[in-house]
Design a protein around this motif. Structure first.
Motif, PDB file in Angstrom:
ATOM      1  N   GLU A 197       0.851  -1.196   0.000  1.00 50.42           N
ATOM      2  CA  GLU A 197       0.000   0.000   0.000  1.00 50.42           C
ATOM      3  C   GLU A 197       0.887   1.247   0.000  1.00 50.42           C
ATOM      4  N   PHE A 198       0.665   2.101  -0.994  1.00 52.62           N
ATOM      5  CA  PHE A 198       1.347   3.397  -1.023  1.00 52.62           C
ATOM      6  C   PHE A 198       0.349   4.437  -0.507  1.00 52.62           C
ATOM      7  N   ALA A 199       0.662   5.045   0.619  1.00 52.13           N
ATOM      8  CA  ALA A 199      -0.202   6.093   1.187  1.00 52.13           C
ATOM      9  C   ALA A 199       0.370   7.432   0.735  1.00 52.13           C
ATOM     10  N   VAL A 200      -0.293   8.025  -0.255  1.00 49.52           N
ATOM     11  CA  VAL A 200       0.326   9.126  -1.014  1.00 49.52           C
ATOM     12  C   VAL A 200      -0.325  10.471  -0.679  1.00 49.52           C
ATOM     13  N   SER A 201       0.487  11.423  -0.326  1.00 51.72           N
ATOM     14  CA  SER A 201      -0.031  12.780  -0.109  1.00 51.72           C
ATOM     15  C   SER A 201       0.965  13.802  -0.660  1.00 51.72           C
ATOM     16  N   ALA A 202       0.619  15.069  -0.536  1.00 50.91           N
ATOM     17  CA  ALA A 202       1.495  16.121  -1.071  1.00 50.91           C
ATOM     18  C   ALA A 202       1.663  17.216  -0.036  1.00 50.91           C
ATOM     19  N   ARG A 203       2.826  17.826  -0.056  1.00 49.31           N
ATOM     20  CA  ARG A 203       3.125  18.865   0.921  1.00 49.31           C
ATOM     21  C   ARG A 203       2.699  20.251   0.413  1.00 49.31           C
ATOM     22  N   ASP A 204       2.729  20.438  -0.915  1.00 45.57           N
ATOM     23  CA  ASP A 204       2.522  21.792  -1.431  1.00 45.57           C
ATOM     24  C   ASP A 204       1.425  21.858  -2.492  1.00 45.57           C
ATOM     25  N   VAL A 205       1.720  21.303  -3.671  1.00 49.15           N
ATOM     26  CA  VAL A 205       0.760  21.384  -4.779  1.00 49.15           C
ATOM     27  C   VAL A 205       0.363  19.965  -5.188  1.00 49.15           C
ATOM     28  N   ASN A 206      -0.518  19.842  -6.187  1.00 52.90           N
ATOM     29  CA  ASN A 206      -0.885  18.509  -6.688  1.00 52.90           C
ATOM     30  C   ASN A 206       0.279  17.894  -7.460  1.00 52.90           C
ATOM     31  N   HIS A 207       0.547  16.621  -7.182  1.00 56.72           N
ATOM     32  CA  HIS A 207       1.499  15.831  -7.968  1.00 56.72           C
ATOM     33  C   HIS A 207       0.772  14.543  -8.363  1.00 56.72           C
ATOM     34  N   ASP A 208       1.437  13.697  -9.131  1.00 57.78           N
ATOM     35  CA  ASP A 208       0.846  12.399  -9.454  1.00 57.78           C
ATOM     36  C   ASP A 208       1.949  11.355  -9.338  1.00 57.78           C
ATOM     37  N   PHE A 209       1.685  10.358  -8.487  1.00 61.34           N
ATOM     38  CA  PHE A 209       2.642   9.286  -8.206  1.00 61.34           C
ATOM     39  C   PHE A 209       2.517   8.251  -9.334  1.00 61.34           C
ATOM     40  N   GLY A 210       3.395   8.350 -10.332  1.00 65.27           N
ATOM     41  CA  GLY A 210       3.348   7.445 -11.487  1.00 65.27           C
ATOM     42  C   GLY A 210       4.401   6.358 -11.320  1.00 65.27           C
TER      43      GLY A 210
END
Lengths: 176, 507
Positions: free
Chosen positions: A107-120
């Motif tokens: 499980e990758f629990a993905v968030s962002a600190r600043d702006v939108n990104h996409d974990f590809g």
């Protein structure tokens, strides 16, 4: 889902469409009264409508079995024994661990600190195998089973500013 | 308009060759032509920026990333605004054959709209703004290389474009409702819900119906733009601290995706208006036409959220609804508009001049791009295709080879009708070369997408550059054919403009 298969489907459907379109154009110079084609036009519409609607319904049902969302994936694979916390920030990825096992749900629990990104997630051959958005204020959970060991690459796939194309990192998938 | 409108409309739908524009209001036609020239002119300039970006991605020239992303932002925003503008102009011309529009309102809307595009130019080229045409919150305020002032200029640009669109659409709806005795009559709702029994003698012409549909969705899109921009302005003024990222994404895509979608549907209206003139067959308002277009009002506003499949925080019900809406919107468009157009062409004895060639190319591109879109709108496929070059592939296809081809085709039709001068023979060849250049160009996007090449990258890895390199000669072919088509239009434009002063036109 193999992207090359998707391209092959597009080419096949595109060729069928192009053949139909070209046939109409090639048969356009000789004029016949419009009444003579109206019946066959209605028949063509009906056949296309019913067949496309059927294909769409089948595709939609197939979709339900292969949703990438956490609940569906856990139902299919069981609870993931390994969780990797991922944070996207301009312009780097921070992963809580950089070595995961093959063959088990991760499980990758993905968030962002600043702006939108996409974990590809790119496999060792350079093929995109899964993705999830990294959004400020949210944690999106992507569950994935790595089928083979090797070095995988994470690329940012949501435009995030000046060094967007350089926002990459790698991690290792180890043999069990 | 009353009875006179009905007489003109009968001639119109019966496809009396090239009569329709001559029956329209000359002042409105001049405004319409200004929209089309500004729109297609903008498209040409934005296309050149696209060529520069492809040269960079192919490693054939080097654009510093800061400039690449500025150009990318301008290219995206400029293309959406330009193509929609050209389509709106064409639609106003088509509708003015049977509905009285105010030229003054059209000119004011154009000025407001162009003021918006001017702000976008300033924000990107002078201010250095490069957050992408989607201005996805909170990137505009986290740019590092651009200032808050440039972000504000970009917001102002979008606000003016939305206002121009709102003004145009509100006026169009008002004019249509006035000439038909109410909005429900323009949308033929009683006819629709009675299964085609009631009010069958008072139906709108297809371009009028489409103009009403487009105007309703334009108003909703403009409102969504306001909903998106107001909190952003408020944040810039220090009134609110932050905006929810998922809400912002939904709002900006409802605005931006609908704006982009509108272009293709507006220009599809031009096919209904122009194709009968070349085939000699009427395109009548039938029940399927009404059903398809009324349905599109709703579907066009839902399908934007297929761009949020990778936002796992979006409720799953909305994700599934987006897939259903994406499939559903393709059906009426294909079954009614595409098949209807092909049936008009089939064994019609059509003479293939530049205008019908461009319209036919547009049919091809709309469907081919739609196939790519429907595949990407399938959630498991989207997992491995979204945010790759597959996305620009599909929308470049139905922009370049759909909406733009329709708009060029309609402008050729209009200029020919008003100038009484046919197009040059070489324009037919140029139109086909436009199709070949366009097809080669977009196909390399699809191949790159299938090979997982990310979109919106200023620098491409060496193994990705081949796709852009193969695309470049096709872009050059496209540019040459467009140069010829523009020259041919330019050579007859003065005569066409004079033609709008013809005293036989209504005033």
């Amino acid at each position: 889902m193999n992207p090359h298969v998707v391209l092959a489907v597009l080419i096949a459907l595109g060729l069928i469409w192009t053949a139909g379109w070209a046939t109409v154009l090639l048969r356009s110079p000789r004029a016949v009264p419009v009444e003579t084609i109206q019946k066959s036009e209605a028949r063509v519409r009906l056949v296309l409508l019913t067949s496309f609607a059927a294909i769409a319904i089948v595709l939609f049902i197939l979709t339900l079995r292969r949703l990438p969302y956490q609940g569906t994936r856990i139902m299919e694979l069981g609870p993931p024994p390994v969780t990797v916390a991922v944070t996207g920030a301009q312009w780097s990825w921070i992963l809580s661990r950089t070595r995961v096992p093959e063959g088990v749900p991760i499980e990758f629990a993905v968030s962002a600190r600043d702006v939108n990104h996409d974990f590809g997630l790119y496999d060792p051959r350079g093929r995109l195998v899964a993705q999830v958005q990294a959004m400020p204020g949210y944690t999106n959970r992507l569950v994935y089973v790595f089928p083979a060991p090797g070095t995988y690459t994470v690329r940012c796939l949501e435009y995030c500013g000046l060094a967007h194309d350089m926002m990459t990192t790698t991690f290792t998938v180890a043999e069990q | 308009m009353g009875g006179q409108g009905a007489v003109l409309a009968d001639e119109y739908t019966a496809g009396t060759p090239l009569l329709a524009p001559r029956r329209a209001n000359g002042e409105v036609l001049r405004a319409s032509m200004a929209y089309m020239v500004a729109g297609l002119g903008g498209f040409l300039v934005m296309g050149l920026l696209g060529l520069l970006m492809r040269l960079d991605q192919g490693g054939l020239m080097v654009i510093p990333p800061e400039w690449f992303y500025r150009l990318m932002t301008l290219h995206g925003a400029g293309m959406v605004a330009s193509i929609l503008l050209a389509g709106l102009g064409g639609l106003a011309a088509a509708v003015s054959a049977t509905t009285r529009l105010s030229a003054r309102v059209l000119w004011i809307a154009l000025v407001v709209y162009l003021l918006g595009t001017g702000f976008v130019d300033l924000a990107t080229l002078v201010g250095g703004f490069g957050a992408g045409w989607t201005i996805l919150y909170p990137l505009p305020t986290h740019g590092f290389v651009w200032t808050m002032d440039s972000a504000l200029a970009m917001y102002a640009g979008y606000l003016f474009v939305a206002l121009g669109l709102l003004l145009f659409s509100a006026h169009m709806l008002y004019a249509l409702a006035r000439s038909h005795g109410g909005l429900t009559k323009v949308l033929a709702l009683r006819y629709l819900f009675s299964g085609g029994r009631d009010e069958r003698n008072a139906l709108p012409r297809p371009p009028e119906l489409i103009a009403a549909v487009i105007s309703i969705d334009s108003i909703v899109a403009a409102a969504a733009g306001a909903v998106y921009l107001i909190p952003l302005f408020a944040q810039a003024a220090g009134i609110v601290g932050s905006v929810n990222a998922l809400f912002a994404k939904n709002a900006v895509l409802l605005f931006g995706h609908t704006m982009a979608n509108l272009s293709i549907y507006v220009t599809a209206g031009l096919v209904y208006a122009a194709l009968p003139a070349f085939t000699g067959r009427a395109w009548r308002t039938t029940w399927p036409v009404v059903f398809a277009w009324d349905l599109i009002i709703v579907l066009m506003l839902i399908n934007y959220s297929h761009h949020l499949y990778a936002d796992f925080a979006q409720p799953i019900g909305l994700q599934l609804l987006a897939e259903i809406a994406s499939y559903a919107v393709a059906l009426p468009s294909f079954i009614v508009t595409i098949i209807g157009a092909l049936a008009l062409i089939y064994r019609s004895g059509i003479r293939w001049t530049a205008a019908p060639i461009l319209l036919a190319l547009g049919l091809w591109g709309w469907v081919f791009g739609g196939l790519g879109a429907v595949l990407d709108a399938t959630i498991p496929v989207n997992q491995v295709m979204h945010n790759t070059m597959w996305v620009p592939a599909h929308f470049h296809t139905y922009y370049l080879l759909g909406a733009v081809a329709f708009a060029w085709g309609y402008l050729f039709y209009l200029v020919r009708a008003l100038s009484n001068r046919g197009d040059a023979r070489a324009s037919r060849m140029a139109a086909w070369l436009y199709g070949i250049g366009g097809a080669g160009f977009i196909f390399m996007f699809f191949v790159a997408g299938a090979n997982s090449v990310p979109r919106r990258y200023a620098v491409h890895l060496a193994q990705w550059q081949i796709y852009a390199r193969i695309a470049v000669p096709f872009v050059v072919l496209l540019a040459l054919s467009l140069a010829w088509l523009s020259w041919d239009i330019g050579a007859r434009f003065k005569a066409a403009w004079r033609g709008t002063h013809d005293p036989t036109l209504e005033s």
